[in-house]
Structures are given as structure tokens and as C-alpha cells.
Design an enzyme around this catalytic site. Structure first.
Site, PDB file in Angstrom:
ATOM      1  N   LYS A 114      38.910  41.198  39.207  1.00 51.16           N
ATOM      2  CA  LYS A 114      39.071  41.295  37.754  1.00 51.16           C
ATOM      3  C   LYS A 114      39.245  42.741  37.288  1.00 51.16           C
ATOM      4  CE  LYS A 114      37.817  36.819  37.079  1.00 51.16           C
ATOM      5  NZ  LYS A 114      37.393  36.192  38.321  1.00 51.16           N
TER       6      LYS A 114
HETATM    7  C1  LIG Z   1      37.612  34.884  38.859  1.00 57.20           C
HETATM    8  C2  LIG Z   1      37.531  34.749  40.332  1.00 57.20           C
HETATM    9  C3  LIG Z   1      38.322  33.815  41.027  1.00 57.20           C
HETATM   10  C4  LIG Z   1      39.224  32.842  40.318  1.00 57.20           C
HETATM   11  O1  LIG Z   1      40.303  33.468  39.680  1.00 57.20           O
HETATM   12  P1  LIG Z   1      41.106  32.679  38.522  1.00 57.20           P
HETATM   13  O2  LIG Z   1      42.060  33.681  37.994  1.00 57.20           O
HETATM   14  O3  LIG Z   1      40.054  32.307  37.517  1.00 57.20           O
HETATM   15  O4  LIG Z   1      41.725  31.505  39.139  1.00 57.20           O
HETATM   16  C5  LIG Z   1      38.258  33.805  42.402  1.00 57.20           C
HETATM   17  N1  LIG Z   1      37.432  34.634  43.074  1.00 57.20           N
HETATM   18  C6  LIG Z   1      36.653  35.528  42.443  1.00 57.20           C
HETATM   19  C7  LIG Z   1      35.751  36.389  43.239  1.00 57.20           C
HETATM   20  C8  LIG Z   1      36.678  35.635  41.053  1.00 57.20           C
HETATM   21  O5  LIG Z   1      35.900  36.514  40.429  1.00 57.20           O
END
Ligand SMILES: *Cc1c(COP(=O)(O)O)cnc(C)c1O
Length: 486
Positions: free
Chosen positions: A106
Site C-alpha cells: 500500500k
Molecule cells: C491490501 C492487501 C492485499 C489485497 O490487495 P487488494 O488491492 O485489496 O486486492 C493483499 N496483500 C496484502 C498484504 C495487503 O495489504
């Protein structure tokens, strides 16, 4: 270039407006009315910053000074010089997206989003206060808090499922400093928190008094196109790395497996493909909350099923918001998309029909792996390749092997790695056959002693920080909680 709502072609926004609003006023998501073209050949030889600025410039034209924004966002904040390194592991490739300040993918978007918003406000002459509301399944919360901390003209409220995140994820959030940040637990799961946030948006959009109050709401979730655009970049980056290393020739397709929750990360890969990146198949990997696996197999999205708490909590999601964008990109039919979303809200289910299911089949594959499979995959990757994967990455790896068994990859397979294993250290100890530790911090150091893999500085620094946020509320109290803060 214009953005529009997935539910109404008439509701349009400039890129700057779309980034600031987060969600379209009718509850739909902003999508580009037509996608820019950008082939990887045009990007050969660019450094990671220039690459990022070029891709973002294509998706968010009108926002000036992208080179400078990108540099300010990333420089000195990522532990890898090329931001998102691609590593060979066994017969596939791991795209490590977690070298930013909070050790999850993120960060790639959330280091940049506050700067995109400030630039958008400046260009629009908007001097209102931006209140960023965010629901988190664990990782978005901390990455958003870290991105928006003390950013002038903004404040941020993060809602997390009280019992639905790892101890390390919770410690990251409740110790967050900053004059403009709030963190609040919700007695429910991620879907409750996200639905609560969406409801607050709809209520504000419908209330003229709120619209004139000098405060505007926005979102740091992947419902905001400003979250997705920066994620398109690393698909290009991985592709260009494979070209540079001589693993593919320019133009040859590459497959990607993506550990999926809200469908944001994988949708960024789909957008890259629509823009001209030779994306072969996108593999959608889920944990036991396998609503998307069923959707790709049957064309029926049915959220009426038990919610499982798993060892990959950031994927514990039954309402994957960004699927709405995919449905629009595949059909360009706002009325249909609006109807499916209404059915989902009212009955918990919708059926896209056989023709669309088949069309999706040509581009996507899907599968799921439970906790046991994730743990055994982590153990196997460590023993066979000395590679320490987190639980989410392990789910993706396991699913990539269901789709393309070992030694039988048709095309290069890139597995997206979304978090550092140190965010889920207890699970990693178990996977490696080591003794469980009493606390997450004990587990973190035990894992370090056993593997020698460096501990991200942001996680090591958490230990001993004071808890600053203790609020916990019911999902029904979220609107009041936000209103009380003005
Ligand atoms: C948010 C997240 C996901 C999922 O990603 P999306 O964009 O919501 O599909 C997968 N792995 C981790 C570690 C995350 O933080």
C-alpha cells in the site's frame, strides 16, 4: 482526459477532481472514459522515478509536476533503490512491493496520494479541509496514516476491524503520531467498516449543508483512482526488468498472480494491460474468503457465505469493491453495472451471465489457498530457495502453482509479494517449524535470529511506542464518530 462514474456516464470528473472526491457522488467508482495508450517500448531505459512519472502522467494528465511529486514521495523512504525489486525464486519471479515505510504494498500508492491530493487542490483553487476516511483490512490504515500525518489541509480517520488485523498491524496503527490523525476500532469485519465509510460518503453527497461546510470527504482506499494509478507502475516496471534481463523479448506476454482482497491491486494490472502492456493472464489468488474464485468460475458473485478470519487478514474481504471497475471496463454499460451493484446491496448476489464470464475467462484465472496451504508454501519456499514470504504472498504462490504447476509455466510468471513476513511473524515461525513466541515482537526477533533476513526499520521501531488511540465503536456509530470531529 475525463473520468466518469461506473454507474452513470453523465457523472464526470477531471483527474484532479476524481482524486479529491475518492468516490463518485452516486456511489459508483471513477474510471477513465478512455484509457491512454502506453507501450513498454516507450519506457525502456527510464529510471524508476521517471518511469513512475510517465505512467502517472498518462493516467492523471493535468496534474503538473509529476516528476517532482514522485521524487518527493519515494526518495529516501524505500529500502530498495529501485523501489519494487523483481527477484527470481525457483521457476518464477517475485515482485517485492513492501520496501516502503510500513512494509506493505500500500505504501507505493499512499506515499504519493497525499501529494496528488495537495496538487489537485492547488490546481482547483480548493482551500477546504480534506477529511480522508479510510477502512482498512490491516495494511491500508498504517500506510495512509503515515502518508497523511501532518499534511497541511488534510486530516485522516482510519477504521479497522477490532479483532480482524494482526497484532503487528494493530500496533502500527494505534501508536501513530500526528496532529491530524484518528484511529478507531470497529466491532465488525472489514466489510462492515468499508460499508460504513461508503454510507457516510453517500449521506454527505446528498446533504447540501455538508457540501458547503468547508470540509470535503475523500478516501485513501482503492476506491480512489489516485490509489490505483501508482499501482499500475510496477506492472510496467516488472515487465521492463524481465526485458532488461533478457528473459523476454519486448512484446512477449507475462503472467501475474496477485493476492487479492478488494481487487485493487489486480485491477491495476488489468489497466496496465488495457493501456498496452503485454499482460498474459492475471491470476486472482484468494484465501478461504474465496468469493472471487467462485465468481470467475461461475459468473455469480455471492457474498452470502461465512466470513473467515485467516492468517492473511488483509485479504479477508467478501465485498471486493474494485470488481465494479472491471465489470464496467468489460461492458461499458453503466445501467447494467448499477443494477448488479443494487442487487449486491439488496440480495447479496448478482449474476453477470455466461457471455461476460467467458470473456473474463480469456484474461483471468482464479484459485484459492487455505491457511494450511499458505503455511506449507512458506516452509517450502524457505527450505527450497531460502526465500521468506509472508502469508499473503504465500497464498499467491500456492495459487500460481495450481494454475501453472512447477516446471510448467507457459510464460514468465510474476507473483506479487504484498507484505514483509515480519508483519505476520507468528505465522512465519509456525511455517518454518520454529517454536511459537509469546508476543509478536518476540516472534519478530526469533524469526530474525532463525533466518538472518533484515527486519524493516519501521517495524523494529514500534516496540515500546506509547498507544495513542483506544477508541472502539459499533459499525452503526461510524457516521456520528466522524460528525463529532467536524
Ligand atoms: C491490501 C492487501 C492485499 C489485497 O490487495 P487488494 O488491492 O485489496 O486486492 C493483499 N496483500 C496484502 C498484504 C495487503 O495489504
Amino acid at each position: 482526459m475525463l473520468y466518469q462514474s461506473t454507474r452513470c456516464a453523465g457523472l464526470t470528473a477531471s483527474p484532479a477532481e476524481a482524486v479529491l472526491q475518492g468516490l463518485a457522488p452516486d456511489g459508483g467508482l471513477f474510471v477513465p472514459s478512455s484509457l491512454p495508450r502506453l507501450t513498454p517500448a516507450e519506457l525502456e531505459g527510464l529510471d524508476p522515478y521517471a518511469l513512475s512519472a510517465r505512467v502517472l502522467g498518462a493516467l492523471l494528465p493535468e496534474l503538473d509536476g509529476m516528476d517532482e511529486l514522485v521524487r518527493q514521495a519515494y526518495e529516501g523512504r524505500f529500502s530498495a533503490p529501485d523501489l519494487t525489486p523483481l527477484r527470481p525464486v525457483g521457476d518464477r519471479w517475485v515482485l517485492e512491493l513492501w520496501h516502503g515505510p510500513t512494509s506493505a504494498f500500500k505504501d507505493v500508492a499512499l506515499c504519493l496520494l497525499p501529494r496528488l491530493m495537495l496538487r489537485a487542490k492547488k490546481q482547483l483553487g480548493d482551500d477546504t479541509l480534506t477529511h480522508v476516511l479510510t477502512a482498512t483490512s490491516g495494511d491500508t490504515g498504517k500506510a495512509a496514516l503515515s502518508g497523511f500525518q501532518d499534511v497541511p489541509g488534510t486530516k485522516i480517520t482510519v477504521f479497522y476491524p477490532e479483532d480482524g488485523v494482526s497484532a503487528m498491524q494493530k500496533a502500527q496503527m494505534v501508536t501513530q503520531a500526528g496532529e491530524n490523525v484518528r484511529v478507531c476500532g470497529v466491532r465488525g469485519n472489514f466489510d462492515d467498516a468499508q460499508s460504513g465509510v461508503k454510507a457516510i460518503f453517500s449521506a454527505w453527497a446528498a446533504d447540501p449543508a455538508q457540501r458547503q461546510s468547508g470540509v470535503k470527504l475523500s478516501s485513501a482506499n482503492s476506491i480512489n483512482i489516485g490509489r490505483l494509478a501508482p499501482q499500475v507502475v510496477y506492472y510496467y516496471k516488472a515487465y521492463l526488468d524481465l526485458c532488461r534481463m533478457g528473459r523476454i523479448r519486448m512484446g512477449e506476454p507475462v503472467d501475474f498472480t496477485v493476492p487479492t482482497g478488494n481487487f485493487g491491486d489486480i485491477l491495476a494490472g488489468f489497466l496496465a494491460g488495457q493501456m498496452g502492456l503485454p499482460v498474459g493472464r492475471l491470476v486472482c489468488a484468494s484465501n478461504e474468503n474465496n468469493v472471487l474464485t467462485d465468481f470467475f468460475q461461475t459468473g455469480v458473485y455471492d457474498r452470502r457465505r461465512p466470513f473467515h478470519k485467516t492468517l492473511s487478514p488483509s485479504m479477508d474481504i467478501l465485498i471486493s469493491s474494485n470488481l465494479e471497475r472491471l465489470l464496467w471496463l468489460m461492458t461499458r454499460d453503466e445501467a447494467k453495472v448499477a443494477q448488479w451493484m443494487r442487487e449486491l446491496a439488496e440480495t447479496g448476489r448478482y449474476d453477470v451471465g455466461e457471455a461476460l464470464r467467458r470473456a473474463l475467462d480469456a484474461r483471468f484465472a482464479a484459485g484459492w489457498a487455505d491457511d494450511e496451504a499458505a503455511l506449507s508454501t512458506m516452509g517450502r519456499l524457505w527450505r527450497a530457495h531460502g526465500y521468506l514470504a509472508d502469508t499473503h504472498t504465500a497464498v499467491a504462490w500456492a495459487v500460481s502453482e495450481q494454475i501453472a504447476p512447477q516446471g510448467k509455466t507457459e510464460r514468465p510468471m510474476v507473483v506479487l509479494s504484498t507484505a514483509s513476513a515480519y508483519k505476520f511473524p507468528q505465522a512465519a515461525l509456525k511455517a518454518l517449524g520454529l517454536r511459537p513466541a509469546e508476543t509478536d515482537f518476540d516472534a519478530l526477533w526469533a524469526l530474525h535470529d532463525a533466518t538472518g533476513v533484515p527486519v524493516p526499520s519501521g517495524l523494529a521501531a514500534l516496540q515500546g511506542l506509547p498507544v495513542r488511540h483506544r477508541d472502539v465503536i459499533a459499525p452503526g456509530e461510524m457516521a456520528d464518530y466522524v460528525a463529532r470531529q467536524g
